[in-house]
Scaffold this motif. Structure first.
Motif, PDB file in Angstrom:
ATOM      1  N   LEU A   1       0.838  -1.202   0.000  1.00  0.00           N
ATOM      2  CA  LEU A   1       0.000   0.000   0.000  1.00  0.00           C
ATOM      3  C   LEU A   1       0.872   1.251   0.000  1.00  0.00           C
ATOM      4  O   LEU A   1       0.651   2.178  -0.792  1.00  0.00           O
ATOM      5  N   TYR A   2       1.887   1.276   0.842  1.00  0.00           N
ATOM      6  CA  TYR A   2       2.766   2.454   0.911  1.00  0.00           C
ATOM      7  C   TYR A   2       3.678   2.543  -0.312  1.00  0.00           C
ATOM      8  O   TYR A   2       4.017   3.660  -0.758  1.00  0.00           O
ATOM      9  N   VAL A   3       4.046   1.396  -0.857  1.00  0.00           N
ATOM     10  CA  VAL A   3       4.806   1.397  -2.111  1.00  0.00           C
ATOM     11  C   VAL A   3       3.996   2.088  -3.208  1.00  0.00           C
ATOM     12  O   VAL A   3       4.529   2.886  -4.004  1.00  0.00           O
ATOM     13  N   GLY A   4       2.705   1.812  -3.256  1.00  0.00           N
ATOM     14  CA  GLY A   4       1.832   2.452  -4.242  1.00  0.00           C
ATOM     15  C   GLY A   4       1.615   3.920  -3.959  1.00  0.00           C
ATOM     16  O   GLY A   4       1.668   4.762  -4.870  1.00  0.00           O
ATOM     17  N   ILE A   5       1.371   4.251  -2.699  1.00  0.00           N
ATOM     18  CA  ILE A   5       1.124   5.648  -2.321  1.00  0.00           C
ATOM     19  C   ILE A   5       2.301   6.530  -2.707  1.00  0.00           C
ATOM     20  O   ILE A   5       2.136   7.678  -3.140  1.00  0.00           O
ATOM     21  N   ARG A   6       3.493   5.994  -2.572  1.00  0.00           N
ATOM     22  CA  ARG A   6       4.716   6.752  -2.905  1.00  0.00           C
ATOM     23  C   ARG A   6       4.713   7.242  -4.351  1.00  0.00           C
ATOM     24  O   ARG A   6       5.319   8.261  -4.679  1.00  0.00           O
ATOM     25  N   GLU A   7       4.006   6.521  -5.231  1.00  0.00           N
ATOM     26  CA  GLU A   7       3.951   6.880  -6.652  1.00  0.00           C
ATOM     27  C   GLU A   7       2.793   7.814  -6.992  1.00  0.00           C
ATOM     28  O   GLU A   7       2.683   8.265  -8.128  1.00  0.00           O
ATOM     29  N   PHE A   8       1.941   8.089  -6.012  1.00  0.00           N
ATOM     30  CA  PHE A   8       0.780   8.965  -6.236  1.00  0.00           C
ATOM     31  C   PHE A   8       1.212  10.412  -6.013  1.00  0.00           C
ATOM     32  O   PHE A   8       1.052  10.990  -4.943  1.00  0.00           O
ATOM     33  N   LYS A   9       1.789  11.002  -7.051  1.00  0.00           N
ATOM     34  CA  LYS A   9       2.290  12.377  -6.960  1.00  0.00           C
ATOM     35  C   LYS A   9       2.095  13.063  -8.295  1.00  0.00           C
ATOM     36  O   LYS A   9       1.948  12.406  -9.338  1.00  0.00           O
ATOM     37  N   ALA A  10       2.069  14.372  -8.263  1.00  0.00           N
ATOM     38  CA  ALA A  10       1.809  15.157  -9.466  1.00  0.00           C
ATOM     39  C   ALA A  10       2.790  14.792 -10.569  1.00  0.00           C
ATOM     40  O   ALA A  10       4.000  14.701 -10.341  1.00  0.00           O
ATOM     41  N   GLY A  11       2.249  14.561 -11.767  1.00  0.00           N
ATOM     42  CA  GLY A  11       3.061  14.229 -12.924  1.00  0.00           C
ATOM     43  C   GLY A  11       3.144  12.744 -13.213  1.00  0.00           C
ATOM     44  O   GLY A  11       3.394  12.356 -14.355  1.00  0.00           O
ATOM     45  N   ASN A  12       2.951  11.914 -12.186  1.00  0.00           N
ATOM     46  CA  ASN A  12       2.899  10.476 -12.408  1.00  0.00           C
ATOM     47  C   ASN A  12       1.533  10.070 -12.952  1.00  0.00           C
ATOM     48  O   ASN A  12       0.623  10.903 -13.056  1.00  0.00           O
ATOM     49  N   ARG A  13       1.367   8.806 -13.265  1.00  0.00           N
ATOM     50  CA  ARG A  13       0.111   8.318 -13.841  1.00  0.00           C
ATOM     51  C   ARG A  13      -0.392   7.087 -13.082  1.00  0.00           C
ATOM     52  O   ARG A  13       0.339   6.474 -12.293  1.00  0.00           O
ATOM     53  N   VAL A  14      -1.653   6.755 -13.366  1.00  0.00           N
ATOM     54  CA  VAL A  14      -2.306   5.630 -12.701  1.00  0.00           C
ATOM     55  C   VAL A  14      -1.460   4.365 -12.796  1.00  0.00           C
ATOM     56  O   VAL A  14      -1.300   3.618 -11.820  1.00  0.00           O
ATOM     57  N   GLY A  15      -0.897   4.115 -13.959  1.00  0.00           N
ATOM     58  CA  GLY A  15      -0.101   2.915 -14.151  1.00  0.00           C
ATOM     59  C   GLY A  15       1.130   2.840 -13.276  1.00  0.00           C
ATOM     60  O   GLY A  15       1.614   1.740 -12.967  1.00  0.00           O
ATOM     61  N   ASP A  16       1.661   3.999 -12.856  1.00  0.00           N
ATOM     62  CA  ASP A  16       2.842   4.002 -11.995  1.00  0.00           C
ATOM     63  C   ASP A  16       2.520   3.413 -10.623  1.00  0.00           C
ATOM     64  O   ASP A  16       3.328   2.677 -10.046  1.00  0.00           O
ATOM     65  N   VAL A  17       1.345   3.744 -10.092  1.00  0.00           N
ATOM     66  CA  VAL A  17       0.919   3.187  -8.809  1.00  0.00           C
ATOM     67  C   VAL A  17       0.668   1.687  -8.948  1.00  0.00           C
ATOM     68  O   VAL A  17       1.146   0.879  -8.153  1.00  0.00           O
ATOM     69  N   GLY A  18      -0.106   1.321  -9.976  1.00  0.00           N
ATOM     70  CA  GLY A  18      -0.423  -0.088 -10.176  1.00  0.00           C
ATOM     71  C   GLY A  18       0.813  -0.945 -10.397  1.00  0.00           C
ATOM     72  O   GLY A  18       0.924  -2.042  -9.842  1.00  0.00           O
ATOM     73  N   TYR A  19       1.742  -0.448 -11.192  1.00  0.00           N
ATOM     74  CA  TYR A  19       2.975  -1.189 -11.466  1.00  0.00           C
ATOM     75  C   TYR A  19       3.759  -1.423 -10.177  1.00  0.00           C
ATOM     76  O   TYR A  19       4.262  -2.535  -9.928  1.00  0.00           O
ATOM     77  N   ALA A  20       3.880  -0.384  -9.358  1.00  0.00           N
ATOM     78  CA  ALA A  20       4.664  -0.489  -8.127  1.00  0.00           C
ATOM     79  C   ALA A  20       4.066  -1.528  -7.186  1.00  0.00           C
ATOM     80  O   ALA A  20       4.794  -2.353  -6.607  1.00  0.00           O
TER      81      ALA A  20
END
Length: 268
Positions: free
Chosen positions: A130-149
């Motif tokens: 969950l925290y690995v995904g949250i880390r990718e939830f930032k401006a400029g990133n995309r939905v796939g970045d969270v899912g991939y992580a």
């Protein structure tokens, strides 16, 4: 369409999220062998109403209860019942609350008494993902970045990542855009911008990622009947970075767990 929240709206949402966090903290003291999920459901409803909110799930899409209570091989959307919890089981408790027009939506998977080491590892890895995904939830990133992580982290541990059930945007509606899968490819999907609020919620199976839905229209279990774990946080993008609106602090205080896992996602 993604609905961007103002800073004022995010603070209102934080209040709703923290009501759910306190509800889960209260329940953490009550999850034990011999207790029924229907009893826990009533405790949660009374607690949420006492906080000046209304249960977010009760009646939503005709769901009959305040909590989604999903033990063992149930992934999500389990309906509370009169069956007592047993030593060695696990139970995912997913809870929602609505106050001042906005929802909070938040989940934690609890051990019932002592559980085996294999299942404990599943819970720990799912919460970490969950925290690995949250880390990718930032401006400029995309939905796939969270899912991939999330997918890479959990599959590297040999677990199955559920495909059919996803996280989601959150606000005046329980489910808003964008959908937030726990799998994906980097750089794909909608771009994250300031003021977005989502519920990120990895659902991880000890075995296969495949699931099946039961005839009640709600209950979903793993296809191989192995355990499944589920953790969820509400997160906003504030100053370009992910900021938690919900917290596991109350759960961890009740369970005697010491951790600093949320510190990097708190407002400075």
């Amino acid at each position: 369409m993604i609905k961007i929240k103002t800073k004022e709206e995010i603070e209102i949402m934080r209040e709703s999220a923290l009501i759910v966090s306190r509800t889960l903290g209260m329940l953490a003291k009550e999850v034990k062998p011999g207790v029924t999920t229907l009893y826990l459901d009533k405790l949660a409803e009374d607690f949420i109403r006492a906080e000046g909110a209304i249960p977010g799930f009760l009646g939503l899409y005709d769901f009959p209860n305040t909590l989604c209570m999903s033990p063992n091989s149930q992934v999500v959307h389990g309906i509370p019942n009169k069956t007592p919890l047993k030593e060695g089981e696990i139970i995912s408790i997913d809870c929602g609350a609505k106050k001042n027009g906005f929802y909070g939506d938040h989940a934690y998977t609890f051990a019932v008494g002592e559980i085996d080491s294999e299942t404990r590892k599943l819970l720990d890895v799912t919460r970490e993902s969950l925290y690995v995904g949250i880390r990718e939830f930032k401006a400029g990133n995309r939905v796939g970045d969270v899912g991939y992580a999330i997918q890479k982290f959990t599959e590297d541990h040999g677990y199955g990542v559920v495909r059919e059930l996803v996280g989601h945007g959150l606000g005046r509606e329980m489910h808003e855009d964008p959908e937030m899968p726990n799998y994906g490819k980097r750089g794909r999907g909608k771009k994250f911008v300031e003021g977005m609020v989502v519920a990120i919620e990895p659902m991880t199976n000890l075995g296969t990622h495949k699931i099946r839905q039961h005839s009640d229209g709600w209950t979903i279990t793993t296809l191989d009947n192995k355990p499944s774990a589920h953790f969820e946080h509400d997160v906003a993008i504030v100053n370009g970075k992910p900021e938690l609106l919900s917290t596991f602090k109350y759960v961890h205080e009740a369970l005697g767990i010491e951790t600093n896992e949320e510190d990097e996602f708190r407002a400075s």
